[in-house]
Design a protein around this motif. Structure first.
Motif, PDB file in Angstrom:
ATOM      1  N   THR A 140       1.051  -1.191  -0.428  1.00  0.00           N
ATOM      2  CA  THR A 140      -0.037  -0.072  -0.446  1.00  0.00           C
ATOM      3  C   THR A 140       0.727   1.326   0.291  1.00  0.00           C
ATOM      4  O   THR A 140       0.364   1.880  -1.004  1.00  0.00           O
ATOM      5  N   GLY A 141       1.800   1.365   0.858  1.00  0.00           N
ATOM      6  CA  GLY A 141       3.123   2.505   0.870  1.00  0.00           C
ATOM      7  C   GLY A 141       2.908   2.712  -0.620  1.00  0.00           C
ATOM      8  O   GLY A 141       3.929   3.639  -1.135  1.00  0.00           O
ATOM      9  N   PHE A 142       3.733   1.215  -1.016  1.00  0.00           N
ATOM     10  CA  PHE A 142       4.631   1.554  -2.087  1.00  0.00           C
ATOM     11  C   PHE A 142       3.807   2.192  -3.364  1.00  0.00           C
ATOM     12  O   PHE A 142       4.417   2.877  -4.212  1.00  0.00           O
ATOM     13  N   CYS A 143       2.631   1.350  -3.594  1.00  0.00           N
ATOM     14  CA  CYS A 143       2.192   2.076  -4.674  1.00  0.00           C
ATOM     15  C   CYS A 143       1.064   3.443  -4.541  1.00  0.00           C
ATOM     16  O   CYS A 143       0.921   4.452  -5.329  1.00  0.00           O
ATOM     17  N   SER A 169       6.520  11.376   8.706  1.00  0.00           N
ATOM     18  CA  SER A 169       6.667  12.324  10.142  1.00  0.00           C
ATOM     19  C   SER A 169       7.032  10.587  11.012  1.00  0.00           C
ATOM     20  O   SER A 169       8.137  11.116  12.144  1.00  0.00           O
ATOM     21  N   VAL A 170       6.433   9.620  10.511  1.00  0.00           N
ATOM     22  CA  VAL A 170       6.895   8.563  11.410  1.00  0.00           C
ATOM     23  C   VAL A 170       8.048   7.709  11.407  1.00  0.00           C
ATOM     24  O   VAL A 170       9.307   7.142  11.977  1.00  0.00           O
ATOM     25  N   TYR A 171       8.451   7.701   9.504  1.00  0.00           N
ATOM     26  CA  TYR A 171       9.699   6.985   9.258  1.00  0.00           C
ATOM     27  C   TYR A 171      10.725   8.213   9.417  1.00  0.00           C
ATOM     28  O   TYR A 171      10.534   8.496   8.248  1.00  0.00           O
ATOM     29  N   PRO A 172      12.018   7.597   9.733  1.00  0.00           N
ATOM     30  CA  PRO A 172      13.469   8.392   9.881  1.00  0.00           C
ATOM     31  C   PRO A 172      13.652   7.727   8.534  1.00  0.00           C
ATOM     32  O   PRO A 172      14.041   6.645   8.141  1.00  0.00           O
ATOM     33  N   ASN A 176       9.977   9.963  -6.147  1.00  0.00           N
ATOM     34  CA  ASN A 176      11.276   9.471  -6.259  1.00  0.00           C
ATOM     35  C   ASN A 176      11.104   7.914  -5.857  1.00  0.00           C
ATOM     36  O   ASN A 176      10.356   7.500  -4.973  1.00  0.00           O
ATOM     37  N   LEU A 177      11.488   7.104  -7.250  1.00  0.00           N
ATOM     38  CA  LEU A 177      11.784   5.640  -6.382  1.00  0.00           C
ATOM     39  C   LEU A 177      12.058   4.997  -5.705  1.00  0.00           C
ATOM     40  O   LEU A 177      11.984   3.982  -4.236  1.00  0.00           O
ATOM     41  N   ALA A 178      13.446   5.624  -5.229  1.00  0.00           N
ATOM     42  CA  ALA A 178      14.372   5.125  -3.733  1.00  0.00           C
ATOM     43  C   ALA A 178      13.797   5.186  -2.177  1.00  0.00           C
ATOM     44  O   ALA A 178      13.312   4.906  -1.870  1.00  0.00           O
ATOM     45  N   GLN A 179      13.119   6.892  -2.682  1.00  0.00           N
ATOM     46  CA  GLN A 179      11.807   7.079  -1.858  1.00  0.00           C
ATOM     47  C   GLN A 179      10.890   5.782  -1.272  1.00  0.00           C
ATOM     48  O   GLN A 179      10.215   5.847  -0.639  1.00  0.00           O
ATOM     49  N   ALA A 180      10.157   5.168  -2.314  1.00  0.00           N
ATOM     50  CA  ALA A 180       9.138   4.556  -2.509  1.00  0.00           C
ATOM     51  C   ALA A 180       9.438   3.472  -2.285  1.00  0.00           C
ATOM     52  O   ALA A 180       8.535   2.884  -1.108  1.00  0.00           O
ATOM     53  N   ALA A 181      10.948   3.179  -2.172  1.00  0.00           N
ATOM     54  CA  ALA A 181      11.092   1.609  -1.268  1.00  0.00           C
ATOM     55  C   ALA A 181      11.664   1.614  -0.145  1.00  0.00           C
ATOM     56  O   ALA A 181      11.578   0.619   0.667  1.00  0.00           O
ATOM     57  N   ILE A 182      12.349   2.892   0.504  1.00  0.00           N
ATOM     58  CA  ILE A 182      11.904   3.145   1.331  1.00  0.00           C
ATOM     59  C   ILE A 182      11.171   3.205   2.887  1.00  0.00           C
ATOM     60  O   ILE A 182      11.237   2.458   3.497  1.00  0.00           O
ATOM     61  N   GLY A 183       9.841   4.171   2.105  1.00  0.00           N
ATOM     62  CA  GLY A 183       8.934   3.645   2.780  1.00  0.00           C
ATOM     63  C   GLY A 183       8.279   2.460   2.793  1.00  0.00           C
ATOM     64  O   GLY A 183       7.281   1.853   3.350  1.00  0.00           O
ATOM     65  N   ALA A 184       8.138   1.178   1.681  1.00  0.00           N
ATOM     66  CA  ALA A 184       7.655   0.694   1.823  1.00  0.00           C
ATOM     67  C   ALA A 184       8.034  -0.619   2.676  1.00  0.00           C
ATOM     68  O   ALA A 184       6.886  -1.430   2.950  1.00  0.00           O
ATOM     69  N   LEU A 185       8.978  -0.240   3.061  1.00  0.00           N
ATOM     70  CA  LEU A 185      10.707  -1.425   3.739  1.00  0.00           C
ATOM     71  C   LEU A 185      10.165  -1.498   5.257  1.00  0.00           C
ATOM     72  O   LEU A 185       9.779  -1.685   6.311  1.00  0.00           O
ATOM     73  N   TYR A 186      10.061   0.591   5.215  1.00  0.00           N
ATOM     74  CA  TYR A 186       9.765   0.770   6.916  1.00  0.00           C
ATOM     75  C   TYR A 186       8.355   0.250   7.311  1.00  0.00           C
ATOM     76  O   TYR A 186       7.277  -0.671   8.120  1.00  0.00           O
ATOM     77  N   LEU A 234       6.453  -2.293   5.851  1.00  0.00           N
ATOM     78  CA  LEU A 234       7.321  -3.251   5.744  1.00  0.00           C
ATOM     79  C   LEU A 234       6.785  -4.034   6.837  1.00  0.00           C
ATOM     80  O   LEU A 234       6.454  -4.310   7.985  1.00  0.00           O
ATOM     81  N   PHE A 235       7.859  -3.401   8.110  1.00  0.00           N
ATOM     82  CA  PHE A 235       8.753  -3.660   9.252  1.00  0.00           C
ATOM     83  C   PHE A 235       7.839  -3.665   9.938  1.00  0.00           C
ATOM     84  O   PHE A 235       7.761  -4.091  11.207  1.00  0.00           O
ATOM     85  N   SER A 236       7.126  -2.407   9.829  1.00  0.00           N
ATOM     86  CA  SER A 236       6.010  -1.990  10.912  1.00  0.00           C
ATOM     87  C   SER A 236       4.675  -2.283  11.227  1.00  0.00           C
ATOM     88  O   SER A 236       4.514  -3.483  12.055  1.00  0.00           O
ATOM     89  N   ALA A 237       4.267  -3.212  10.191  1.00  0.00           N
ATOM     90  CA  ALA A 237       3.205  -3.445  10.077  1.00  0.00           C
ATOM     91  C   ALA A 237       3.587  -5.074  10.873  1.00  0.00           C
ATOM     92  O   ALA A 237       3.002  -5.842  11.773  1.00  0.00           O
ATOM     93  N   VAL A 238       4.953  -5.969  10.271  1.00  0.00           N
ATOM     94  CA  VAL A 238       4.775  -7.688  10.704  1.00  0.00           C
ATOM     95  C   VAL A 238       5.361  -6.827  12.754  1.00  0.00           C
ATOM     96  O   VAL A 238       4.627  -8.043  12.555  1.00  0.00           O
TER      97      VAL A 238
END
Length: 90
Positions: free
Chosen positions: A19-22, A43-46, A53-63, A65-69
């Motif tokens: 969801t974050g990535f999309c 504001s939540v994910y450092p 940009n694609l790099a920020q989308a990937a960083i947000g998606a990983l954060y 993913l980790f927080s939801a797990v």
């Protein structure tokens, strides 16, 4: 009925990460789309700024993913504990 905590946590993580990535990728083509969600996540994910940009989308998606797990594993553990307490004979 008890939850399978690893399966529940992975499923929640994949859904929230996707969801974050999309939303971040959709923001590339339509600036302003999901702006409030992106602002909250930034504001939540450092390290996640929410710039389109694609790099920020990937960083947000990983954060995401980790927080939801982590959070869904805690939720699943509490849920299983409450189910066990409720089904215990008095």
């Amino acid at each position: 009925m008890r939850l399978d905590i690893p399966a529940f946590a992975i499923a929640c993580g994949l859904v929230w990460g996707a969801t974050g990535f999309c939303v971040a990728v959709a923001n590339f083509g339509s600036p302003g789309y999901g702006g409030e969600l992106i602002w909250v996540l930034a504001s939540v994910y450092p390290g996640y700024t929410g710039t389109p940009n694609l790099a920020q989308a990937a960083i947000g998606a990983l954060y995401a993913l980790f927080s939801a797990v982590v959070l869904s594993a805690v939720f699943g553990g509490v849920y299983n504990l409450l189910v066990a307490l409720r089904s215990r004979p008095s």
